[in-house]
Design a protein around this motif. Sequence first.
Motif, short mmCIF file in Angstrom:
data_model
loop_
_atom_site.label_atom_id
_atom_site.label_comp_id
_atom_site.label_asym_id
_atom_site.label_seq_id
_atom_site.Cartn_x
_atom_site.Cartn_y
_atom_site.Cartn_z
N ALA A 104 -38.13 24.41 42.55
CA ALA A 104 -38.34 25.09 41.27
C ALA A 104 -37.06 25.76 40.79
O ALA A 104 -36.81 25.86 39.58
N THR A 106 -42.33 15.01 39.19
CA THR A 106 -41.35 15.33 38.16
C THR A 106 -40.59 14.07 37.74
O THR A 106 -40.65 13.04 38.40
N TYR A 149 -46.18 21.90 39.11
CA TYR A 149 -45.13 21.07 38.54
C TYR A 149 -45.60 19.62 38.54
O TYR A 149 -46.51 19.23 39.27
#
Length: 410
Positions: free
Chosen positions: A164, A191, A340
């Motif tokens: 992060a 991601t 995420y």
Amino acid sequence: MALVNDHFLKLPNNYLFADIAKKVNAFKATHPNAHVISLGIGDVTQPLAPAVIEAIHKAADEMAVQTTFRGYGPEQGYDFLREAILKNDFLPRGIHLDINEIFVNDGAKSDTGNIQELVRWDNSIGVTDPIYPVYIDSNVMIGRAGVKDEEGRWSNVLYMPCTAENGFVPQIPDRRVDVIYLCYPNNPTGTVISKSELRKWVNYALKNDTLIFYDAAYQAYIQDDDIPHSIYEIRGARKCAIEFHSYSKTAGFTGVRCGYTVVPKEVTAATLTGERIPLNPLWNRRQCTKFNGTSYISQRAAEATYTPEGKQQIRQTIDYYMQNAHRMLETLRGLGFACYGGENAPYIWVKTPGSSSSWSFFEEMLYGAHVVCTPGVGFGPAGEGYVRFTAFGSQDQTSEALQRIERWLK
């Protein structure tokens, strides 16, 4: 006497998902009335598209008639599928490949593990961290990874943390590395990487004579137009990158088994004397020696994914899973979790609360909510303190799992 390849002895006793299954089975044995819902292992749940089923039936019928029966197929794949791949996966993105640069396989996992056979055992490797375990384990088996320290890092591997704190964008190495593994959309974090960031990696590879192994197994889940689906969208990548694709998650082929690898003719590696050797003919030689080709029925099934009906049906299934992902993001964030991924990929990467380790949170959720996730540390040292959720469950099961998590936390 025969001597064992002792590099295998360096590996953990079990593959990550075997450890998970062992713990889940132990829980079920002591809680026989509990109904466990898995949001951990990335297996699909929705049936194959009707166009695919029709193609499988037709191909099976052909195998029952002498005039249309097929035995061994070409190790590289049938031309009907390779031409469909070129016309549908690459030409619309302005990528021009030769049919002999496409190698059909029985799923990307096989080739992402086997591809490292093309380079010497003493090549240095770099990986994003966390990472799909096959990349590391296959290099351990050949003796390339070195020894493992107490934190789970291998001595001959350069780890590029994705956390992060750096926005899950790996930092370009400050030294030369022979081989780099990249996976985008990423498994496990969910991601993605922008075209400008991917261009930095291609530039690094060209400058440092580095070979990139690029896993694009989840490219069909990309929603944003500015996210690259293939590394070959970047100028120069044909000289430095080998790319892997899969129908497993794109079209639900986890049980059908089909994918493909792209080895451009421009990609080379060097001998100790400096001679440049094209890798395309070497991979072709390897496949002809160790692989008898993907089944005709599976390849006809894959071909059907490119028909107008197949494309529409598969898009509906992808949308189905992404609806799960969006629901999971909304619910888990509403419960206070830092989440995420899940926007251009079917994986949600979740920070464990407080100081909980990945495995302890996994067990707390299993025993408290009867829901399975995947401990992030199983994907590498930087995965500690995270868990992975998948959006591949049914919508009913996903909704039920989220409700259980909410009740458990409250």
